[in-house]
Design an enzyme around this catalytic site. Structure first.
Site, mmCIF file in Angstrom:
data_model
loop_
_atom_site.group_PDB
_atom_site.id
_atom_site.type_symbol
_atom_site.label_atom_id
_atom_site.label_comp_id
_atom_site.label_asym_id
_atom_site.label_seq_id
_atom_site.Cartn_x
_atom_site.Cartn_y
_atom_site.Cartn_z
ATOM 1 N N CYS A 11 0.694 -1.297 0.156
ATOM 2 C CA CYS A 11 0.175 0.082 -0.062
ATOM 3 C C CYS A 11 0.845 1.245 0.167
ATOM 4 C CB CYS A 11 -0.951 -0.055 1.074
ATOM 5 S SG CYS A 11 -0.223 -0.602 2.821
ATOM 6 N N HIS B 157 -2.932 6.553 4.650
ATOM 7 C CA HIS B 157 -1.319 6.753 4.774
ATOM 8 C C HIS B 157 -1.051 8.046 4.146
ATOM 9 C CE1 HIS B 157 -1.633 2.502 5.609
ATOM 10 N NE2 HIS B 157 -0.897 1.940 4.975
#
Length: 340
Positions: A130, A242
């Site tokens: 990710c 994130h």
């Protein structure tokens, strides 16, 4: 005629997002099958305005299924990959199991879509980590413009990157602190509520963690093997999204103004960069969006041809489910060509 798509791990965070995004983007599927372990059989999950009942992976025959979106971890992916491929189904895997296999393409569609053609060797396409996925979306157009030599990245990764258990631990610890209950930790090595933990995945012999190693080797495979990269990956008390602070050193000159204009035109990128209070994107604002947001674009005066940028994205989407569905879209339109 559309495709038959199976989603493995349909009851997990990423699996549910895969179903959501397949419906949102109107993927040309005649049938979507939700699969998970036997203990989840019968669980209901949403697919657009439909409700699907989860079937047991152990009993499923992949014959006649065109694409499998796999989000059930490395062990399950390794066990089922040969069977899925033998049935003529292409597996798009979200785990780390096949990412560095030279016969498996590792894909971020905005960066290296043409490499999808290599899927035929093993009938597998790998989704990157990710944190790598959102970073290379931002790096690719800059690399094309001025050639990247070196990257230094610090990540601020949400608890959803550790699955539902990670999110639950943040919630439970936060609640416990407010009501003066004991703070218990199970998923993370230290308290995550009101704290940050500079440790994601296992430690390696050189002192880096496996998460940091993944960012290095995956960037080289996806973008350019000549790029030097060092990473520090940190878990932060955020549920979804994130963030990354990235310092980039280029071979050729590039100004912050040039970088801003290049990124504004780049696929998958959305620049929000005003030099004022609130003129940047935080993880809270990116949740549920497809874009990789880029802010704080500025010159790094400590190196020749240096830039610093701030990159934020929904890790359950671009970092996992969205990227997998985008791969499936290209696989279908360019290679399988079954849908009308």
């Amino acid at each position: 005629m559309g495709y038959k798509v199976a989603v493995v791990g349909a009851t997990g965070n990423v699996g549910r997002e895969m179903l959501n995004i397949l419906a949102e983007r109107e993927f040309p599927a005649d049938e979507v099958v939700a699969l998970a372990s036997r203990r989840s059989q019968g669980t209901e999950v949403s697919y657009g305005d439909k409700i699907l009942k989860v079937k047991a992976l152990e009993n499923y025959d992949f014959a006649g299924t065109d694409i499998c979106l796999m989000s059930a971890g490395s062990t399950v992916a390794a066990e089922w990959a040969p069977r899925i491929g033998a049935a003529g189904c292409v597996m798009i895997d979200n785990s780390s199991k096949f990412r560095m296999d030279p016969d498996v393409p590792l894909i971020v569609p905005e960066v290296n879509a043409d490499a999808i053609a290599g899927y035929k060797k093993k009938m597998i396409i790998a989704n990157p980590n990710c944190s790598t996925a959102q970073m290379v979306v931002a790096l690719k157009p800059l690399h094309d413009a001025a050639k990247i030599k070196r990257v230094v990245v610090s990540t601020y990764q949400s608890t959803s990157g550790a699955g539902k258990d990670g999110m639950d631990e943040l919630f439970e610890q936060t609640r416990a602190i407010y009501v003066n209950d004991p703070v218990e930790k199970h998923k993370f090595t230290k308290q995550i509520a009101f704290n940050v933990i500079p440790h994601i995945d296992v430690f390696m012999e050189d002192g880096y963690t496996k998460e940091e190693w993944k960012m290095v080797v995956e960037t080289k495979k996806i973008l350019d093997p000549k790029i030097k990269l060092t990473a520090t990956c940190v878990r932060v008390p955020v549920f979804v999204g994130h963030s990354e602070a990235i310092n980039i050193e280029f071979e050729n000159p590039i100004s912050d103004e040039e970088a801003r204009e290049i990124l504004r035109e780049a696929p998958g990128c959305l620049v929000v960069d005003k030099r004022e209070d609130g003129g940047y994107v935080t993880p809270l604002e990116c949740v549920g969006d497809y874009a990789t947001y880029i802010s704080r674009i500025r010159t790094d005066p400590t190196v020749d041809n240096g830039l610093a940028i701030w990159v934020v994205s929904d890790n359950l989407r671009k970092g996992a489910a969205l990227n997998a569905v985008q791969i499936a879209e290209i696989l279908g339109s360019r290679f399988l060509k079954k849908a009308a």
